[in-house]
Enzyme design. Structure first.
Site, short mmCIF file in Angstrom:
data_model
loop_
_atom_site.label_atom_id
_atom_site.label_comp_id
_atom_site.label_asym_id
_atom_site.label_seq_id
_atom_site.Cartn_x
_atom_site.Cartn_y
_atom_site.Cartn_z
N ASP A 12 0.82 -1.23 0.00
CA ASP A 12 0.00 0.00 0.00
C ASP A 12 0.84 1.27 0.00
OD1 ASP A 12 -2.31 -1.63 0.20
OD2 ASP A 12 -1.98 -1.79 2.36
N HIS A 40 -4.50 -2.17 -5.92
CA HIS A 40 -3.78 -0.98 -6.35
C HIS A 40 -4.80 0.06 -6.76
CE1 HIS A 40 0.09 -3.30 -7.56
NE2 HIS A 40 -0.19 -3.37 -6.29
P1 GDP Z 1 -0.61 0.29 -3.72
O1 GDP Z 1 -1.27 -1.02 -3.45
O2 GDP Z 1 0.84 0.27 -3.34
O3 GDP Z 1 -0.83 0.81 -5.09
O4 GDP Z 1 -1.26 1.33 -2.73
P2 GDP Z 1 -2.82 1.66 -2.50
O5 GDP Z 1 -3.49 1.84 -3.78
O6 GDP Z 1 -3.40 0.77 -1.51
O7 GDP Z 1 -2.67 3.04 -1.73
C1 GDP Z 1 -2.29 4.18 -2.31
C2 GDP Z 1 -3.43 5.21 -2.15
O8 GDP Z 1 -2.89 6.48 -2.02
C3 GDP Z 1 -4.34 5.30 -3.35
O9 GDP Z 1 -5.62 5.66 -2.93
C4 GDP Z 1 -3.70 6.39 -4.19
O10 GDP Z 1 -4.61 7.06 -5.06
C5 GDP Z 1 -3.23 7.31 -3.12
N1 GDP Z 1 -2.01 8.04 -3.42
C6 GDP Z 1 -0.90 7.60 -4.06
N2 GDP Z 1 0.05 8.54 -4.06
C7 GDP Z 1 -0.47 9.62 -3.40
C8 GDP Z 1 0.05 10.90 -3.02
O11 GDP Z 1 1.19 11.25 -3.27
N3 GDP Z 1 -0.80 11.71 -2.31
C9 GDP Z 1 -2.05 11.35 -1.97
N4 GDP Z 1 -2.80 12.23 -1.29
N5 GDP Z 1 -2.56 10.16 -2.30
C10 GDP Z 1 -1.78 9.29 -3.00
#
Ligand code: GDP
Length: 423
Positions: A12, A40
């Site tokens: 995440d 994701h």
């Molecule tokens: P992953 O499984 O590693 O892709 O992570 P997740 O999708 O579970 O969590 C990432 C969350 O953070 C998602 O809702 C993204 O849209 C959001 N996100 C990613 N990068 C950023 C950022 O730089 N700032 C903010 N505010 N949200 C982000």
């Protein structure tokens, strides 16, 4: 050019967002391990998507997406996901999605077994997402499942599947006292969901060898992070596959390949889903504020995530496990509300201060040693250049970079594709 995008911590970290950003520069995107148990989140001009098994390159025209031999191929949930995503206007065809004929099938009883075992363990449970991943990988290594490519040869398929069914029913009935699967139910499931994914199955190894020879740019997309890797993570609170970059060529169909670049994704603070030791964990008000600010609820399960400050000990170890060449630091904007930025700089273990990540069995005894840096207390989500960031934010990024020993190439300040600073 072969690049992997991997998680450095507990998952995440924002990998989906980084893959979505970088897919514009790549021709092929591959998922090489894990199953539909992660989520994701990708936000782009078509909307907000939670991808579970589909590679994040699915939104880009001209990108070929591959599910490699290392994934847990659950035809039923993959089909549901294909329908969901294509329902929002994304075209998914055998031209832009290819499934390895060597990927093993997650069978419907794997989900049953996950549920039954977590129930048996009760308060000692691992915190499984109950998608059948652990029972699936156990069976894969016992050679008690079938390869996706076998769906193309029904005359050979049924004999093997019926034998596996007989064996599996012994466990379901005799170990767990559960209802056995009937041949009819299994055949119906395979006909329905196996049938749906059949058009996508091919020899993806041959496709990739040709793509590599033709100089195509290939991106490997990991699920979860270093600390959930089966061999290098916080065993037994790991996943059941190898999430590290070194496994990417093996799980993809290019076992002899060497990666040119490994982008490790680190969040500006920590989060952890499920059970297991999480040394830097916040509780009470601090946890609540950070969880709300970061929207830290599971993309797959909606479960509130455990949160804490960035953990330099775990992150440094994660960077080493991944052999990261570049770091993407995400969600820096989330820390903007804080007066002081908390950092877990060391652990204390048996009265000794350490910067080394402990052996899993000792982790529960480790205590965080905290440091604080001045906060910036302003909205940074509009920053697009390094100079746009306030000095305090730059100091924080540079400090993390020094401590983890890897260049922070990308700083993300929002979920949107363009909310990124390239350093
Ligand atoms: P992953 O499984 O590693 O892709 O992570 P997740 O999708 O579970 O969590 C990432 C969350 O953070 C998602 O809702 C993204 O849209 C959001 N996100 C990613 N990068 C950023 C950022 O730089 N700032 C903010 N505010 N949200 C982000």
């Amino acid at each position: 050019m072969l690049t992997a995008i991997v998680g450095i911590n507990w998952g995440d970290e924002g990998k989906g967002r980084m893959v979505d950003l970088l897919t514009g520069e790549y021709d092929v995107v591959i998922r090489y391990q894990g199953g539909g148990n992660a989520g994701h989140t990708v936000v782009n001009d078509l909307g907000k998507f939670a991808l579970h098994l589909l590679p994040s390159g699915i939104f880009r025209q001209g990108v070929v997406n591959i599910l490699g031999n290392g994934v847990a191929l659950d035809c039923e949930s993959l089909w549901t996901e294909i329908q969901d995503v294509s329902g929002k206007g994304v075209s998914i065809t055998p031209e832009n999605l290819k499934i390895s004929d060597r990927a093993s099938l997650l069978l419907p009883w794997h989900r049953d077994l996950d549920e039954l075992e977590e129930r048996r363990l009760a308060d000692k449970k691992y915190g499984s997402t109950k998608q059948g991943i652990a029972p699936f990988y156990s069976d894969k290594y016992q050679k008690k499942t079938v390869l996706a490519g076998e769906l193309l040869y029904p005359d050979k398929l049924w004999e093997r599947l019926d034998g596996i069914l007989e064996w599996k029913n012994l466990t379901l009935e005799k170990v767990y006292g559960a209802k056995p699967w009937t041949k009819e139910a299994l055949h119906a499931w395979i006909e329905e969901f196996g049938g749906k994914i059949k058009p996508f199955i091919c020899d993806t190894g041959a496709f990739l060898r040709k793509a590599e020879k033709d100089g195509k740019r290939i991106l490997f997309e990991a699920q979860l992070g270093s600390l959930r890797d089966l061999d290098y993570g916080i065993y037994p609170y790991t996943t059941s596959s190898n999430a590290i970059a070194a496994y990417a060529p093996v799980g993809s169909g290019l076992p002899g390949a060497k990666l040119d670049k490994v982008v490790g994704v680190v969040k500006a603070y920590s989060s952890c889903v499920g059970e297991g030791p999480f040394t830097c964990e916040f509780f009470g008000d601090d946890a609540h504020r950070l969880r709300e600010a970061g929207g830290e609820y599971g993309a797959k399960t909606g479960r509130p995530r455990r949160v804490g400050p960035i953990d330099l000990v775990a992150t440094r170890y994660g960077v080493q496990c991944q052999g990261a060449t570049d770091i993407a630091l995400t969600k820096l904007d989330i820390l903007s509300y804080m007066d002081q930025i908390p950092i877990c700089a060391h652990y204390e273990l048996n009265g000794q201060r350490t910067g080394e990540f402990p052996f899993p069995a000792l982790l529960a005894d480790a205590k965080p040693v905290m440091e604080y840096m001045p906060g910036w207390k302003c909205d940074i989500s509009g920053a697009r250049k390094w100079e746009d960031l306030p000095q305090a934010a730059r100091n924080y990024v540079e400090y993390v970079e020094r401590e983890i020993g890897c260049h922070i190439t990308y700083v993300s300040v929002g979920p949107e594709r363009e909310a990124i600073i390239l350093r």
